[in-house]
Write an enzyme that holds these catalytic residues in place. Structure first.
Site, PDB file in Angstrom:
ATOM      1  N   ASP A  30       0.851  -1.190   0.000  1.00 46.78           N
ATOM      2  CA  ASP A  30       0.000   0.000   0.000  1.00 46.78           C
ATOM      3  C   ASP A  30       0.887   1.240   0.000  1.00 46.78           C
ATOM      4  OD1 ASP A  30      -3.213   0.559   0.994  1.00 46.78           O
ATOM      5  OD2 ASP A  30      -1.780   2.218   1.066  1.00 46.78           O
ATOM      6  N   HIS A  99     -10.233  -5.164  -3.341  1.00 47.26           N
ATOM      7  CA  HIS A  99      -8.914  -5.434  -2.759  1.00 47.26           C
ATOM      8  C   HIS A  99      -9.058  -5.832  -1.304  1.00 47.26           C
ATOM      9  CE1 HIS A  99      -9.807  -1.100  -2.510  1.00 47.26           C
ATOM     10  NE2 HIS A  99      -9.192  -1.126  -1.341  1.00 47.26           N
TER      11      HIS A  99
HETATM   12  P1  AMP Z   1      -9.775   1.548   0.202  1.00 51.00           P
HETATM   13  O1  AMP Z   1     -10.099   2.714   1.083  1.00 51.00           O
HETATM   14  O2  AMP Z   1     -10.085   0.227   0.851  1.00 51.00           O
HETATM   15  O3  AMP Z   1     -10.354   1.687  -1.179  1.00 51.00           O
HETATM   16  O4  AMP Z   1      -8.193   1.542   0.089  1.00 51.00           O
HETATM   17  C1  AMP Z   1      -7.492   1.938  -1.033  1.00 51.00           C
HETATM   18  C2  AMP Z   1      -6.042   1.820  -0.679  1.00 51.00           C
HETATM   19  O5  AMP Z   1      -5.285   1.893  -1.878  1.00 51.00           O
HETATM   20  C3  AMP Z   1      -5.503   2.911   0.246  1.00 51.00           C
HETATM   21  O6  AMP Z   1      -4.974   2.306   1.423  1.00 51.00           O
HETATM   22  C4  AMP Z   1      -4.431   3.599  -0.581  1.00 51.00           C
HETATM   23  O7  AMP Z   1      -3.321   3.986   0.174  1.00 51.00           O
HETATM   24  C5  AMP Z   1      -4.086   2.534  -1.587  1.00 51.00           C
HETATM   25  N1  AMP Z   1      -3.561   3.016  -2.863  1.00 51.00           N
HETATM   26  C6  AMP Z   1      -4.097   3.946  -3.681  1.00 51.00           C
HETATM   27  N2  AMP Z   1      -3.352   4.110  -4.785  1.00 51.00           N
HETATM   28  C7  AMP Z   1      -2.322   3.243  -4.673  1.00 51.00           C
HETATM   29  C8  AMP Z   1      -1.195   2.932  -5.491  1.00 51.00           C
HETATM   30  N3  AMP Z   1      -0.991   3.555  -6.651  1.00 51.00           N
HETATM   31  N4  AMP Z   1      -0.321   1.992  -5.062  1.00 51.00           N
HETATM   32  C9  AMP Z   1      -0.524   1.376  -3.874  1.00 51.00           C
HETATM   33  N5  AMP Z   1      -1.567   1.620  -3.057  1.00 51.00           N
HETATM   34  C10 AMP Z   1      -2.445   2.546  -3.450  1.00 51.00           C
END
Ligand code: AMP
Ligand code: ZN
Length: 107
Positions: A30, A99
């Site tokens: 993440d 995810h």
């Molecule tokens: P959610 O709130 O469950 O949709 O979590 C989305 C997660 O994706 C968050 O913890 C972000 O930090 C993570 N995230 C967003 N963009 C990226 C990226 N490009 N690479 C890795 N993690 C990401």
């Protein structure tokens, strides 16, 4: 889903710190870790959320859940770990490609 950031990561169009990959799923770090180990496990095929999962995803979701403890152990989370699947805006979901968060502190 051309505008989906996780589809782009799965396709290798956007870089990510991948820690596990097979033909149907990808796990990467993440970008804003909320724990010493914070990984995201995604299916390579796009569906928005758990609320959008269909019967055809049953096997894939099962295999992903079975992969979680393996990946967690490989990252030192032998004392336990948290899993989180945010679903929908009301569930705190920000990226609308299913995810599984895997979080913890190495033992
Ligand atoms: P959610 O709130 O469950 O949709 O979590 C989305 C997660 O994706 C968050 O913890 C972000 O930090 C993570 N995230 C967003 N963009 C990226 C990226 N490009 N690479 C890795 N993690 C990401
Ligand atoms: Zn996607």
């Amino acid at each position: 889903m051309t505008d989906c950031i996780f589809c782009k990561i799965a396709a290798g169009e956007i870089p990510a710190n991948a820690v596990y990959e097979d033909g149907e799923m990808l796990c990467f770090k993440d970008i804003r870790p909320a724990a010493p180990v914070h990984l995201l496990l995604i299916p390579k095929t796009h569906f928005d959320s758990l609320a959008h999962a269909a019967p055809e995803h049953e096997g894939l979701l099962g295999r992903m859940m079975l992969k979680v403890p393996q990946i967690a152990a490989e990252h030192g989370l032998t004392g336990g770990f948290k899993t989180l699947v945010n679903t929908g805006k009301g569930g705190g979901q920000e990226v609308f490609h299913l995810h599984i968060h895997i979080m913890g502190t190495p033992a």
